[in-house]
Write a protein that holds these residues in place. Sequence first.
Motif, mmCIF file in Angstrom:
data_model
loop_
_atom_site.group_PDB
_atom_site.id
_atom_site.type_symbol
_atom_site.label_atom_id
_atom_site.label_comp_id
_atom_site.label_asym_id
_atom_site.label_seq_id
_atom_site.Cartn_x
_atom_site.Cartn_y
_atom_site.Cartn_z
ATOM 1 N N ASN A 1 0.854 -1.185 0.000
ATOM 2 C CA ASN A 1 0.000 0.000 0.000
ATOM 3 C C ASN A 1 0.894 1.240 0.000
ATOM 4 O O ASN A 1 1.843 1.330 0.779
ATOM 5 N N SER B 1 3.334 0.517 3.152
ATOM 6 C CA SER B 1 3.015 -0.515 4.133
ATOM 7 C C SER B 1 2.708 -1.819 3.418
ATOM 8 O O SER B 1 2.406 -1.832 2.225
ATOM 9 N N GLY B 2 2.836 -2.912 4.162
ATOM 10 C CA GLY B 2 2.573 -4.219 3.585
ATOM 11 C C GLY B 2 3.779 -4.855 2.943
ATOM 12 O O GLY B 2 3.662 -5.906 2.316
#
Length: 127
Positions: free
Chosen positions: A3, A25-26
């Motif tokens: 993300n 993120s991720g």
Amino acid sequence: QLNVVESGGGLVQPGGSLTLSCVVSGGNLNYFAIGWFRQAPGKEREAISCISSSTGRFEYADSVKGRFTIFKHNAANTASLQMTNLGPEDSAVYYCAADGVSDQNRCSMRSYEYNYWGQGTRVTVSP
């Protein structure tokens, strides 16, 4: 699924400065190159800058060379684009994109090589 979220856009006067941020993120940004792109109304998307996953390699478009600086903070999973001496021609929606790469010392200025994109942040340069 990675993300990508950009922030930091806004209205700035000609000659001013702005720093855009990109939070990822991720995934671990150590394994991703970052590219910054922009698109002005009625124009094609333009590559601005990129930085390799290792942060050891970076490139700039001629239109921003000497005025923009790209950073990548792997430990924080963030990237940023420091923009100075902005002019009306810099007004656009700016996008951060991430590319999972096998070569940690390479980054691409080609948008089709990037798999993960943010939603964009608008920069308007106007008196």
